[in-house]
Every structure is written in structure tokens, then in C-alpha cells.
Design a protein around this motif. Structure first.
Motif, PDB file in Angstrom:
ATOM      1  N   VAL A  35      -3.163   2.471   6.674  1.00  0.00           N
ATOM      2  CA  VAL A  35      -3.328   3.701   7.462  1.00  0.00           C
ATOM      3  C   VAL A  35      -2.119   4.615   7.253  1.00  0.00           C
ATOM      4  O   VAL A  35      -2.257   5.843   7.164  1.00  0.00           O
ATOM      5  CB  VAL A  35      -3.508   3.366   8.958  1.00  0.00           C
ATOM      6  N   PHE A  36      -0.936   4.019   7.141  1.00  0.00           N
ATOM      7  CA  PHE A  36       0.268   4.801   6.882  1.00  0.00           C
ATOM      8  C   PHE A  36       0.156   5.540   5.548  1.00  0.00           C
ATOM      9  O   PHE A  36       0.559   6.702   5.426  1.00  0.00           O
ATOM     10  CB  PHE A  36       1.484   3.888   6.883  1.00  0.00           C
TER      11      PHE A  36
ATOM     12  N   LEU B  40      11.656   6.924   7.818  1.00  0.00           N
ATOM     13  CA  LEU B  40      10.950   5.982   8.687  1.00  0.00           C
ATOM     14  C   LEU B  40      11.254   4.545   8.279  1.00  0.00           C
ATOM     15  O   LEU B  40      11.351   3.654   9.121  1.00  0.00           O
ATOM     16  CB  LEU B  40       9.439   6.243   8.619  1.00  0.00           C
ATOM     17  N   ALA B  41      11.410   4.320   6.967  1.00  0.00           N
ATOM     18  CA  ALA B  41      11.755   2.978   6.488  1.00  0.00           C
ATOM     19  C   ALA B  41      13.138   2.559   6.954  1.00  0.00           C
ATOM     20  O   ALA B  41      13.402   1.375   7.190  1.00  0.00           O
ATOM     21  CB  ALA B  41      11.673   2.938   4.963  1.00  0.00           C
ATOM     22  N   LYS B  42      14.025   3.534   7.089  1.00  0.00           N
ATOM     23  CA  LYS B  42      15.389   3.249   7.565  1.00  0.00           C
ATOM     24  C   LYS B  42      15.411   3.020   9.071  1.00  0.00           C
ATOM     25  O   LYS B  42      16.310   2.349   9.593  1.00  0.00           O
ATOM     26  CB  LYS B  42      16.312   4.422   7.181  1.00  0.00           C
ATOM     27  N   ASP B  43      14.405   3.557   9.757  1.00  0.00           N
ATOM     28  CA  ASP B  43      14.311   3.405  11.214  1.00  0.00           C
ATOM     29  C   ASP B  43      14.089   1.926  11.570  1.00  0.00           C
ATOM     30  O   ASP B  43      13.357   1.211  10.901  1.00  0.00           O
ATOM     31  CB  ASP B  43      13.139   4.247  11.729  1.00  0.00           C
ATOM     32  N   LYS B  44      14.726   1.480  12.636  1.00  0.00           N
ATOM     33  CA  LYS B  44      14.617   0.074  13.057  1.00  0.00           C
ATOM     34  C   LYS B  44      13.242  -0.253  13.643  1.00  0.00           C
ATOM     35  O   LYS B  44      12.819  -1.404  13.676  1.00  0.00           O
ATOM     36  CB  LYS B  44      15.700  -0.244  14.100  1.00  0.00           C
ATOM     37  N   GLN B  45      12.520   0.763  14.122  1.00  0.00           N
ATOM     38  CA  GLN B  45      11.236   0.520  14.762  1.00  0.00           C
ATOM     39  C   GLN B  45      10.171   0.171  13.735  1.00  0.00           C
ATOM     40  O   GLN B  45      10.185   0.666  12.608  1.00  0.00           O
ATOM     41  CB  GLN B  45      10.784   1.763  15.533  1.00  0.00           C
ATOM     42  N   ASN B  46       9.244  -0.668  14.135  1.00  0.00           N
ATOM     43  CA  ASN B  46       8.113  -1.006  13.282  1.00  0.00           C
ATOM     44  C   ASN B  46       7.055   0.084  13.355  1.00  0.00           C
ATOM     45  O   ASN B  46       6.954   0.818  14.346  1.00  0.00           O
ATOM     46  CB  ASN B  46       7.497  -2.341  13.708  1.00  0.00           C
ATOM     47  N   LEU B  47       6.256   0.163  12.325  1.00  0.00           N
ATOM     48  CA  LEU B  47       5.170   1.144  12.327  1.00  0.00           C
ATOM     49  C   LEU B  47       4.113   0.758  13.350  1.00  0.00           C
ATOM     50  O   LEU B  47       3.779  -0.425  13.493  1.00  0.00           O
ATOM     51  CB  LEU B  47       4.527   1.229  10.945  1.00  0.00           C
TER      52      LEU B  47
ATOM     53  N   LEU C 197       4.169  14.297   8.497  1.00  0.00           N
ATOM     54  CA  LEU C 197       4.088  12.836   8.497  1.00  0.00           C
ATOM     55  C   LEU C 197       4.867  12.239   9.656  1.00  0.00           C
ATOM     56  O   LEU C 197       4.386  11.316  10.338  1.00  0.00           O
ATOM     57  CB  LEU C 197       4.607  12.277   7.168  1.00  0.00           C
ATOM     58  N   TYR C 198       6.066  12.753   9.905  1.00  0.00           N
ATOM     59  CA  TYR C 198       6.859  12.225  11.011  1.00  0.00           C
ATOM     60  C   TYR C 198       6.133  12.454  12.344  1.00  0.00           C
ATOM     61  O   TYR C 198       6.148  11.592  13.228  1.00  0.00           O
ATOM     62  CB  TYR C 198       8.234  12.879  11.045  1.00  0.00           C
ATOM     63  N   GLY C 199       5.482  13.606  12.456  1.00  0.00           N
ATOM     64  CA  GLY C 199       4.741  13.910  13.675  1.00  0.00           C
ATOM     65  C   GLY C 199       3.546  12.997  13.858  1.00  0.00           C
ATOM     66  O   GLY C 199       3.263  12.537  14.985  1.00  0.00           O
ATOM     67  N   LEU C 200       2.823  12.700  12.791  1.00  0.00           N
ATOM     68  CA  LEU C 200       1.664  11.808  12.876  1.00  0.00           C
ATOM     69  C   LEU C 200       2.071  10.402  13.299  1.00  0.00           C
ATOM     70  O   LEU C 200       1.417   9.780  14.146  1.00  0.00           O
ATOM     71  CB  LEU C 200       0.938  11.765  11.519  1.00  0.00           C
ATOM     72  N   VAL C 201       3.161   9.900  12.727  1.00  0.00           N
ATOM     73  CA  VAL C 201       3.621   8.558  13.094  1.00  0.00           C
ATOM     74  C   VAL C 201       4.137   8.539  14.534  1.00  0.00           C
ATOM     75  O   VAL C 201       3.866   7.594  15.298  1.00  0.00           O
ATOM     76  CB  VAL C 201       4.725   8.092  12.111  1.00  0.00           C
ATOM     77  N   SER C 202       4.857   9.578  14.953  1.00  0.00           N
ATOM     78  CA  SER C 202       5.358   9.653  16.331  1.00  0.00           C
ATOM     79  C   SER C 202       4.203   9.726  17.322  1.00  0.00           C
ATOM     80  O   SER C 202       4.243   9.088  18.390  1.00  0.00           O
ATOM     81  CB  SER C 202       6.263  10.879  16.484  1.00  0.00           C
ATOM     82  N   LEU C 203       3.163  10.491  16.969  1.00  0.00           N
ATOM     83  CA  LEU C 203       1.983  10.576  17.830  1.00  0.00           C
ATOM     84  C   LEU C 203       1.302   9.214  17.943  1.00  0.00           C
ATOM     85  O   LEU C 203       0.861   8.818  19.042  1.00  0.00           O
ATOM     86  CB  LEU C 203       1.001  11.615  17.272  1.00  0.00           C
ATOM     87  N   SER C 204       1.239   8.471  16.850  1.00  0.00           N
ATOM     88  CA  SER C 204       0.636   7.140  16.869  1.00  0.00           C
ATOM     89  C   SER C 204       1.433   6.195  17.770  1.00  0.00           C
ATOM     90  O   SER C 204       0.854   5.387  18.503  1.00  0.00           O
ATOM     91  CB  SER C 204       0.566   6.549  15.455  1.00  0.00           C
TER      92      SER C 204
ATOM     93  N   SER D  27       0.814  -1.221   0.000  1.00  0.00           N
ATOM     94  CA  SER D  27       0.000   0.000   0.000  1.00  0.00           C
ATOM     95  C   SER D  27       0.845   1.267   0.000  1.00  0.00           C
ATOM     96  O   SER D  27       0.663   2.144  -0.854  1.00  0.00           O
ATOM     97  CB  SER D  27      -0.972  -0.007   1.190  1.00  0.00           C
ATOM     98  N   PRO D  28       1.809   1.423   0.932  1.00  0.00           N
ATOM     99  CA  PRO D  28       2.678   2.616   0.878  1.00  0.00           C
ATOM    100  C   PRO D  28       3.497   2.676  -0.408  1.00  0.00           C
ATOM    101  O   PRO D  28       3.734   3.758  -0.949  1.00  0.00           O
ATOM    102  CB  PRO D  28       3.571   2.461   2.111  1.00  0.00           C
ATOM    103  N   GLN D  29       3.941   1.517  -0.896  1.00  0.00           N
ATOM    104  CA  GLN D  29       4.735   1.477  -2.129  1.00  0.00           C
ATOM    105  C   GLN D  29       3.937   2.045  -3.305  1.00  0.00           C
ATOM    106  O   GLN D  29       4.428   2.889  -4.063  1.00  0.00           O
ATOM    107  CB  GLN D  29       5.149   0.033  -2.435  1.00  0.00           C
ATOM    108  N   LYS D  30       2.690   1.604  -3.447  1.00  0.00           N
ATOM    109  CA  LYS D  30       1.862   2.072  -4.559  1.00  0.00           C
ATOM    110  C   LYS D  30       1.452   3.532  -4.376  1.00  0.00           C
ATOM    111  O   LYS D  30       1.336   4.267  -5.352  1.00  0.00           O
ATOM    112  CB  LYS D  30       0.629   1.185  -4.700  1.00  0.00           C
ATOM    113  N   THR D  31       1.236   3.933  -3.133  1.00  0.00           N
ATOM    114  CA  THR D  31       0.857   5.324  -2.873  1.00  0.00           C
ATOM    115  C   THR D  31       1.984   6.273  -3.274  1.00  0.00           C
ATOM    116  O   THR D  31       1.761   7.297  -3.930  1.00  0.00           O
ATOM    117  CB  THR D  31       0.513   5.525  -1.392  1.00  0.00           C
ATOM    118  N   LEU D  32       3.208   5.942  -2.882  1.00  0.00           N
ATOM    119  CA  LEU D  32       4.363   6.753  -3.273  1.00  0.00           C
ATOM    120  C   LEU D  32       4.504   6.803  -4.793  1.00  0.00           C
ATOM    121  O   LEU D  32       4.778   7.857  -5.368  1.00  0.00           O
ATOM    122  CB  LEU D  32       5.633   6.177  -2.655  1.00  0.00           C
ATOM    123  N   SER D  33       4.336   5.667  -5.422  1.00  0.00           N
ATOM    124  CA  SER D  33       4.439   5.601  -6.879  1.00  0.00           C
ATOM    125  C   SER D  33       3.394   6.479  -7.543  1.00  0.00           C
ATOM    126  O   SER D  33       3.685   7.183  -8.518  1.00  0.00           O
ATOM    127  CB  SER D  33       4.271   4.155  -7.340  1.00  0.00           C
ATOM    128  N   PHE D  34       2.170   6.467  -7.009  1.00  0.00           N
ATOM    129  CA  PHE D  34       1.092   7.265  -7.587  1.00  0.00           C
ATOM    130  C   PHE D  34       1.367   8.756  -7.432  1.00  0.00           C
ATOM    131  O   PHE D  34       1.188   9.538  -8.377  1.00  0.00           O
ATOM    132  CB  PHE D  34      -0.243   6.904  -6.926  1.00  0.00           C
TER     133      PHE D  34
END
Length: 477
Positions: free
Chosen positions: A430-431, A417-424, A464-471, A113-120
């Protein structure tokens, strides 16, 4: 005029030769998109510079110093910092796998899903942004046709010019693939650099040594040589306030050369990481001096045309058509075509690549069919500026940068975020929604507060970084 046409015809024949010469080597996907990673890094560096330069640099960079000064070099300094960050922190991850599309790296980390979204998003921003580039490159061709006495409206002349340019670019892109595009890029880079140096020399020659020194002093008095802007204007546009410009330029370069498939494709097409790092950092230095060359042209055009009312975005085109003698006019028009076609052919190839791999269209369509489709689509996108350019507040170059800046910030956040070791803390779907929502927020803030394009990328990144950190925080609590 007949010699100018001969020059252009010869140029088109050479381009066709490159396309069909390499056609036999493009049957397989890794040949068509990466040339089996056999091309030397120096050629890829020049191809990268030619690809990112486009006709906007050749025609619109002079307009910035014509109507202002040299402050755009602050952005170029930021470009070098940004590419260095990509070379050291993001590039090693791209060489750790066997991905052809850089968005496959995101897909391996976060899902389809994120892969296709970025591509689009990449597809939409490329079509809109490079449609503007194609439009700009058609202007001098339309002027040349008008000078030949063709009594047709400027709009029709422009569309005819766009059709010719698109046809030639599509043909060699479809048949020659990535290998033909790279070596044609190198040829085109040589042509338009020679064209820029020749144009600068021609302007200097118009003044003479004594008069030139007087005009340089006159420009100094007017503040036209100013590079760094240290004054923050609380009520005006702060696009080139030194802090915003360098940081903004760095973020733009991180986004374009770290997450934009069209440019990253040239880096991952080399054999190893070290060569890729040389391509990235070296290209930033070359681009800086290119900007310097074309900004010098714009400043001298200011004193050359002082007192005349000429739109800044068309001043260099006007000079080329009205002041350059034959057959050198044909050479300069060929230089403009070269700067445009190097970008357009790369756009066609990269759009074909992302839909072949990220959307798995290679199951139904060959690389050449996909390239043909996106070439035609890009032509229609180039018609959009005919409806926008008269009402757009900024110059055509800043218009193109603004379009890309809306999406680059969230795109950079995805890759870090993809380089980050933490999982989403959220699902891939949703990402993807967070990513699109961050773009919407960036557009709303940028338009609502009328922010400069140099601030849009950091804002999008923070969203985006803030939304993921808040999650992550909410999930832990």
C-alpha cells in the motif's frame, strides 16, 4: 577540420584506454559497482560533479543568461543547502549498513515492494531525463558533420552522432566498471572546465578590453546581471522567485543527492561518513562556480549575437561550430562529449546496479550484460526529444529538470520516513501505491496549474508525507 578530427579520435582512444585498463578489476560485483571503496574522496567528488553536470550544463546553462539573467544561481544556492541537509541527516543512515544500492536501505526498512517501486521509478526518470542529455550532446557533433559538407538531413546527422557517442560510452562503461567511470569522469571534468574557460576567453578576446567594459555596462543596463528575484508575479512564472528558487533548489538537491542512486553511488563508494560529507558539500560549491562560468558565457554571447535570431538552446553550439578555429574546435567538441559521457556512463552503471541488487537480476545476468542492455535502452530513449523539442514550451534544461522534479518529492519523503523511528501504519505494498499516487498527483498539479519545476518537489514531498500521516491518524482513531 582534419586536426579537429584528430583531437576527437585521440580523445576516444584515451577513453577506450581507461575502460580496458580497469577491465581486469571488475570481475566481482563490489569491484564493478563500488571499486571496493578504494578510491580517494577527491576523485569521487570530481566524478560526482562531472556526473551531475552533463552536456545540459555545458550547452544549456548559457542559454539561460542569453535569454534572461543570472537568476539560475538561486537554484545553485539551494543546491548547497540541500546537500548539507543530506550530509547531516540522511548520509549517516547509508553508512550504517553494508548496502550497495541505496534502495536496499528502504527495502530493509519497509520491505521489497517499496524498494522495487523506487528502483523502477528511478529507472524510468533516468532513461527519460538522460535521454534528453544524450540528445543535447549530439547537437554539436551533428553541426560539425554538417560543416564538413555531409549533405544529410539534420535528423539523420543527429542520429549518427548519437550512435557514435552511445557506442563509445557503452564500451568503456561495460568493460571498465565503476573504477574506470570515476577516473574517466575526472579526466572529462578537467577537459570540459578547460573548454568552458577557453570559450569564455575566446569571447572576451573578440571584444577587446575597452569594448568588453562597454558591453558589461550595456548588460548591466539591460538587467542581465540580475541574480536575486524579489518580485512575486501573481499571474506569471515564479520559478525564480527567491524563496521558491532556493527552497526548490534545496529540495531538488536533497532528492538527487539523497535518493538518486546514480549520484548517491559516488558518495557511498568512499571509505567513511566524513569523506562522504566532504564529497556532498564540496560538490555543491564546485557546481555553483561552474554555473557562474557558463552563465557568463551566455551573457557575453547575448551581446556578441545581439540582433541575430538564434534559438537560445543552440546559441553556444552555434558559437563553437562557427567561431572556434581548428584544432580548438575539436577540443571544445571533446569537452561537450566529456560532459555528456560522464553522465551517461554513470547512468548505465547505476541502472545496472539497481536491477542487479534491487530486482536480483544478478542471479541470471552479469554486471556487464546488464550494463550493455541499459546502454542500448538509453540510446533509444535519446531519440524521444526529436518528437518533443519543437513543441515543448520551455528550454531543454528546464524540460530535464521538470521530468526529475515529478518524482523527487515523493522519493525524498520515502527516505525521511525510513529514517523515522515510527513504523508504517500500512503495508509495504500500500505504501508503494501511495508513492506512485503521489507522483500522479504531482504531475496533475504541475500540468494543471502550470507550476514551476522549483515547486514540484516540495509538493510531491507533501503529498506522500501527508498520505502517510493521514493513515497514522486514522489508525489511531
Amino acid at each position: 577540420m582534419i586536426w579537429d578530427l584528430f583531437v576527437l579520435i585521440f580523445y576516444f582512444l584515451v577513453v577506450f584506454y581507461f575502460g580496458f585498463h580497469f577491465a581486469k578489476n571488475t570481475q566481482k560485483e563490489d569491484d564493478f559497482y563500488l571499486a571496493k571503496k578504494e578510491i580517494h574522496w577527491v576523485f569521487l567528488l570530481l566524478s560526482l560533479v562531472a556526473t551531475e553536470t552533463s552536456s545540459l550544463t555545458f550547452l544549456s546553462i548559457p542559454s539561460l543568461s542569453y535569454k534572461g539573467d543570472f537568476r539560475f544561481l538561486e537554484i545553485a544556492i539551494g543546491y548547497i543547502f540541500g546537500r548539507t541537509i543530506v550530509a547531516l541527516f540522511l548520509l549517516p543512515s547509508y553508512f550504517s549498513g553494508n548496502t550497495i544500492s541505496v534502495y536496499e536501505y528502504v527495502g530493509n526498512r519497509f520491505g521489497k515492494s517499496p524498494q522495487k517501486t523506487l528502483s523502477f521509478v528511478f529507472t524510468i526518470s533516468r532513461l527519460l531525463g538522460d535521454g534528453i542529455r544524450l540528445y543535447v550532446s549530439s547537437l554539436p557533433i551533428a553541426f560539425l558533420m554538417e560543416r564538413m559538407g555531409i549533405s544529410i538531413s539534420p535528423e539523420i546527422l543527429g542520429i549518427i552522432a548519437l550512435s557514435i557517442l552511445s557506442f563509445v560510452t557503452i564500451i568503456y562503461s561495460v568493460f571498465g566498471g565503476f573504477r574506470a567511470i570515476v577516473f574517466t569522469d575526472v579526466l572529462q571534468w578537467i577537459i570540459y572546465i578547460f573548454g568552458g574557460i577557453f570559450a569564455l576567453g575566446l569571447i572576451v578576446n573578440q571584444f577587446g578590453t575597452t569594448t568588453l567594459l562597454e558591453q558589461i555596462q550595456h548588460l548591466e543596463t539591460l538587467g542581465k546581471w540580475k541574480v536575486f528575484v524579489f518580485d512575486y508575479n501573481q499571474t506569471g512564472d515564479n520559478s525564480y522567485f527567491i524563496l521558491f528558487a532556493i527552497i526548490g533548489g534545496a529540495f531538488i538537491s536533497i532528492g538527487s543527492h539523497g535518493t538518486d542512486l546514480m549520484l548517491v553511488q559516488r558518495v557511498i563508494a568512499t571509505k567513511n561518513l566524513v569523506s562522504g560529507q566532504k564529497i556532498l558539500i564540496g560538490s555543491g560549491i564546485v557546481v555553483f562556480f561552474q554555473f557562474l562560468l557558463f552563465l557568463c558565457i551566455g551573457s557575453l554571447l547575448y551581446v556578441f549575437y545581439e540582433g541575430k535570431s538564434i534559438p537560445p538552446d543552440k546559441v553556444f553550439s552555434h558559437f563553437i561550430i562557427s567561431e572556434v578555429p581548428s584544432p580548438f574546435l575539436g577540443i571544445l567538441v571533446a569537452a561537450i562529449l566529456a560532459s555528456a559521457m560522464s553522465t551517461l556512463s554513470s547512468t548505465i552503471n547505476s541502472l545496472s546496479l539497481t536491477w542487479a541488487r534491487d530486482w536480483e537480476m544478478d542471479k541470471w545476468f552479469s554486471p556487464r550484460i546488464l550494463s550493455l542492455f541499459f546502454g542500448v535502452l538509453l540510446f533509444f530513449a535519446s531519440l524521444i526529444p526529436y518528437f518533443l523539442v519543437e513543441t515543448w514550451e520551455k528550454g531543454i534544461l528546464e524540460m530535464g529538470l521538470t521530468i526529475f522534479s515529478y518524482t523527487l518529492g515523493p522519493s525524498i519523503a520515502v527516505f525521511f520516513l525510513a529514517k523515522d523511528k515510527q513504523n508504517l501504519p500500512i503495508s509495504g505494498f500500500v505504501f508503494s501505491l501511495f508513492f506512485l499516487f503521489s507522483i500522479v498527483i504531482t504531475v496533475a498539479i504541475g500540468i494543471g496549474w502550470k507550476l514551476s519545476f522549483t515547486l514540484l518537489v516540495p509538493i510531491g514531498f507533501g503529498c506522500l508525507y501527508g498520505l502517510v500521516s493521514l493513515s497514522r491518524f486514522l489508525k489511531k482513531n
